[in-house]
Design an enzyme around this catalytic site. Structure first.
Site, PDB file in Angstrom:
ATOM      1  N   HIS A   1      -1.224   0.600  -9.601  1.00 28.50           N
ATOM      2  CA  HIS A   1      -1.951  -0.280  -8.674  1.00 28.50           C
ATOM      3  C   HIS A   1      -2.713  -1.370  -9.437  1.00 28.50           C
ATOM      4  CE1 HIS A   1      -3.841  -0.403  -4.397  1.00 28.50           C
ATOM      5  NE2 HIS A   1      -3.782  -1.610  -4.923  1.00 28.50           N
TER       6      HIS A   1
ATOM      7  N   GLU B   1      -2.305   7.981  -3.900  1.00 31.20           N
ATOM      8  CA  GLU B   1      -2.630   7.665  -5.289  1.00 31.20           C
ATOM      9  C   GLU B   1      -4.062   8.079  -5.630  1.00 31.20           C
ATOM     10  OE1 GLU B   1      -1.577   3.469  -4.780  1.00 31.20           O
ATOM     11  OE2 GLU B   1      -3.649   2.933  -5.045  1.00 31.20           O
TER      12      GLU B   1
ATOM     13  N   ARG C   1       0.856  -1.180   0.000  1.00 34.99           N
ATOM     14  CA  ARG C   1       0.000   0.000   0.000  1.00 34.99           C
ATOM     15  C   ARG C   1       0.891   1.228   0.000  1.00 34.99           C
ATOM     16  NH1 ARG C   1      -3.740  -2.274  -1.492  1.00 34.99           N
ATOM     17  NH2 ARG C   1      -5.811  -2.502  -0.592  1.00 34.99           N
TER      18      ARG C   1
HETATM   19  C1  DGY Z   1      -5.897  -5.473  -2.827  1.00 29.58           C
HETATM   20  O1  DGY Z   1      -6.537  -6.493  -3.087  1.00 29.58           O
HETATM   21  O2  DGY Z   1      -5.769  -5.051  -1.685  1.00 29.58           O
HETATM   22  C2  DGY Z   1      -5.319  -4.769  -4.001  1.00 29.58           C
HETATM   23  O3  DGY Z   1      -4.302  -3.925  -3.640  1.00 29.58           O
HETATM   24  C3  DGY Z   1      -6.398  -4.025  -4.720  1.00 29.58           C
HETATM   25  O4  DGY Z   1      -6.795  -2.955  -3.943  1.00 29.58           O
END
Ligand code: DGY
Length: 336
Positions: A287, A269, A240
């Site tokens: 992402h 982001e 993240r």
């Molecule tokens: C997740 O599954 O957490 C991915 O990063 C998509 O948000």
């Protein structure tokens, strides 16, 4: 009466249509990103919501939407949802774990390899018409992946899947750091050894960050940590934004205190730190770690299953397959 539900982001229409059999569905086919007040407005009177990482589900929203009973988030991560606030209000939260593990591990590995072997940097050179004579001996030399030391910060399901790729596919030495050490039989399945964080930073040739976001994980990799890494090392973040300090990373990449990076997630982001955009030695992707067709469909489908079950309207299910706060589920089922 058909319960009203909101689908906050566009998704596969055939999968969203499964909700229409039982619910009165409001969706967002244009995929507009709603502000918090817009989201609150659209959630008025809704019993459930299919949400995504861009939706902030917090106490303010929950208090403004008292009929909301289920927040079914697409993604394994749910740091956009205040789970405690949901739990005290009896709101079930679900996520979509497992179905994305291998796909996301593939992507993390690919991003790490692209950074190590300078794939996007050299592609830009070629596309820019700069390849005018055949390669110099040191043209785009990078770091080897096979046989190198792979470091993993955060050894959940995706971390373990990356470890298996490194250990068995690329004959890497795999070390990891995690809140707690994995049981020996799990370490064996991914041929990984537990180390403290300082050792992880010092010894990794390629460090991949897979730790879920939390206040404790904020800037887990910052200026001080980057300084402890090898100057030949790469850093890859598929966890993240905010787990890595992007500004500090841009400085480290610029100064050559690490060799390269691969980033799929960013602080704030879709904004990306301008200093990172200016660095050639970082591979940047928007992402998309879980973005294979079959995995994105599986995530949407699991999210729909969760919503149907959470609101108790499905013919076959009464318990969401993947609840985050199952304690709410027990009391909700008892009250039906
Ligand atoms: C997740 O599954 O957490 C991915 O990063 C998509 O948000």
């Amino acid at each position: 009466m058909r319960l009203p539900v909101l689908v906050t982001r566009a998704s596969f229409p055939d999968i969203v249509n499964r909700l229409r059999a039982d619910f009165d569905v409001t969706d967002n086919p244009d995929d507009t990103i709603w502000t918090q007040p817009e989201l609150i407005e659209r959630l008025q009177g809704k019993s459930g919501a299919m949400t995504a990482g861009s939706d902030r589900i917090d106490a303010t929203l929950l208090d403004a939407c008292p009929q909301l009973k289920a927040v079914c988030n697409i993604g394994v991560g749910y740091n956009n949802v205040d789970v405690d606030a949901c739990t005290v209000r009896g709101v079930i939260v679900t996520n979509t774990p497992d179905v994305l593990t291998e796909t996301t591990a593939d992507f993390g590995f690919a991003l790490m390899m692209a950074a190590a072997r300078r794939i996007t940097e050299s592609e830009h050179y070629l596309r820019g018409g700069l390849w005018t004579k055949t390669g110099r001996y040191d043209m785009f030399v990078g770091g080897d992946v096979h046989g190198a030391t792979l470091g993993i910060l955060g050894m959940g399901r995706i971390g373990q899947a990356i470890a298996r790729r490194g250990a068995f596919g690329f004959d890497m030495r795999v070390i990891y750091h995690n809140r707690s050490q994995l049981p020996a039989h799990v370490e064996e399945t991914c041929r990984a050894s537990y180390v403290d964080k300082a050792t992880l930073l010092r010894e990794s040739d390629h460090l991949i960050v897979v730790v879920p976001y939390s206040a404790d994980a904020h800037h887990a990799i910052g200026a001080a940590e980057l300084k402890q890494m090898k100057s030949s090392a790469t850093l890859t973040n598929i966890a993240r934004g905010g787990v890595v300090d992007d500004e500090a990373l841009a400085v480290a990449l610029h100064e050559g205190s690490i060799a390269a990076a691969g980033l799929d997630v960013f602080e704030g982001e879709p904004r990306v730190c301008p200093r990172l955009l200016a660095q050639a030695n970082v591979v940047l992707t928007p992402h998309i770690g879980s973005a294979s067709v079959s995995t994105r469909r599986a995530m949407a489908s699991l999210c729909v299953d969760n919503l149907i079950a959470a609101l108790g309207r499905g013919p076959s299910a009464s318990k969401p397959p993947t609840p985050v706060n199952p304690q709410v589920l027990m009391s909700a089922l008892a009250q039906r």
